[in-house]
Design a protein around this motif. Structure first.
Motif, short mmCIF file in Angstrom:
data_model
loop_
_atom_site.label_atom_id
_atom_site.label_comp_id
_atom_site.label_asym_id
_atom_site.label_seq_id
_atom_site.Cartn_x
_atom_site.Cartn_y
_atom_site.Cartn_z
N ASN A 1 0.83 -1.20 0.00
CA ASN A 1 0.00 0.00 0.00
C ASN A 1 0.87 1.25 0.00
N GLY A 2 2.02 1.15 -0.66
CA GLY A 2 2.94 2.28 -0.71
C GLY A 2 2.34 3.51 -1.37
N LYS A 3 1.55 3.31 -2.44
CA LYS A 3 0.93 4.47 -3.11
C LYS A 3 -0.06 5.17 -2.19
N GLY B 1 1.82 7.12 0.26
CA GLY B 1 2.39 8.31 -0.36
C GLY B 1 1.36 9.42 -0.51
N VAL B 2 0.15 9.06 -0.93
CA VAL B 2 -0.91 10.07 -1.07
C VAL B 2 -1.28 10.65 0.29
N THR C 1 -3.06 15.67 -7.48
CA THR C 1 -2.95 14.25 -7.81
C THR C 1 -3.34 13.95 -9.25
#
Length: 268
Positions: free
Chosen positions: A189-191, A194-195, A223
């Motif tokens: 769930n890195g994205k 990041g958000v 975004t």
């Protein structure tokens, strides 16, 4: 039980972060308190030289949070970068006729400092060693092999005399299935993280927003930069956005954003 086809997955990043918070950093603070009490006791007994040495060790440990939480590759890369930046700063100072000794003071001994701290504290050394081994185990793509290695890892480090590490090994055993699922489902769930980090930084940079609608639109705009500014604006439609009722009840000027057709569809 209600959803047997769904598997719980703990990603590697959060496992290591959890370990750093619950074991390494907690142990660092505990050792700092122990050294402070030792230094005070030595000072009360009149052993000021020994107390000064212990206090110096405590001060070194107090400012070593980043060193202990970072892995060796990160520290070595940071030292290499700082050496290059120091050399460039000194060369620039020489060309400009300035004293090169006044610039180029970036720290280049992060890896050495970490090694010195670990060599003087056995508990921290064991905690960092356990983290490195855990990270290697979590990189495995074989569920059976990962389970066996995790069980052996938990068995070894549950009896090293570090309460934080013992507690963490029990947690690993209790949540073994979710950790093992990482070998089968290579997801992250890195994205999302990041958000979330970007949203927090955006809010912090403006010290908060009184108009939530405007804040939401800023998030959407930032975004969707590729679709907004990566395409030609010719032929695009104009989308009007206004803050009608801000917190101070004063009507603000209408803000007009020119979007492309594809971006306009996403914004609706």
């Amino acid at each position: 039980d209600l959803y047997p086809s769904i598997s719980i997955v703990y990603d590697t990043f959060h496992i290591i972060k959890w370990y750093n918070d619950q074991v390494v950093d907690s142990l660092r603070r505990q050792e700092g308190k122990r050294l402070r009490k030792m230094a005070d006791k030595l000072a009360d007994d009149g052993k000021r030289d020994e107390a000064a040495i212990v206090e110096q060790e405590r001060q070194l440990l107090f400012g070593a949070r980043f060193l202990l939480l970072a892995n060796n590759r990160t520290l070595e890369a940071k030292d290499k970068l700082n050496r290059r930046l120091n050399a460039e700063a000194k060369d620039s100072a020489r060309r400009d006729g300035r004293n090169p000794d006044e610039v180029g003071h970036r720290r280049t001994d992060n890896a050495e400092s970490k090694a010195a701290i670990l060599s003087s504290n056995e508990k921290l050394q064991n905690a960092v060693k356990a983290r490195e081994e855990l990270s290697d185990i979590l990189s495995s793509s074989n569920p059976d092999l990962m389970r066996k290695k995790l069980e052996d890892w938990a068995k070894v480090y549950s009896s090293v005399g570090i309460s934080q590490l013992t507690k963490f090994t029990k947690t690993v055993v209790n949540r073994m299935d979710g950790i093992i699922s990482r070998a089968t489902f290579r997801i992250s769930n890195g994205k999302i993280e990041g958000v979330n980090g970007f949203i927090k930084a955006l809010r912090r940079s403006a010290f908060g927003y009184q108009d939530f609608d405007y804040f939401a639109y800023l998030i959407w705009e930032q975004t969707h930069k590729d679709s907004l500014y990566g395409k030609p604006s010719s032929g695009g439609s104009v989308r009007h956005y206004s803050r009608k009722k801000p917190y101070n009840q004063k009507r603000l000027k209408q803000t007009v954003f020119k979007l492309s057709d594809d971006s306009n569809k996403e914004a609706v």
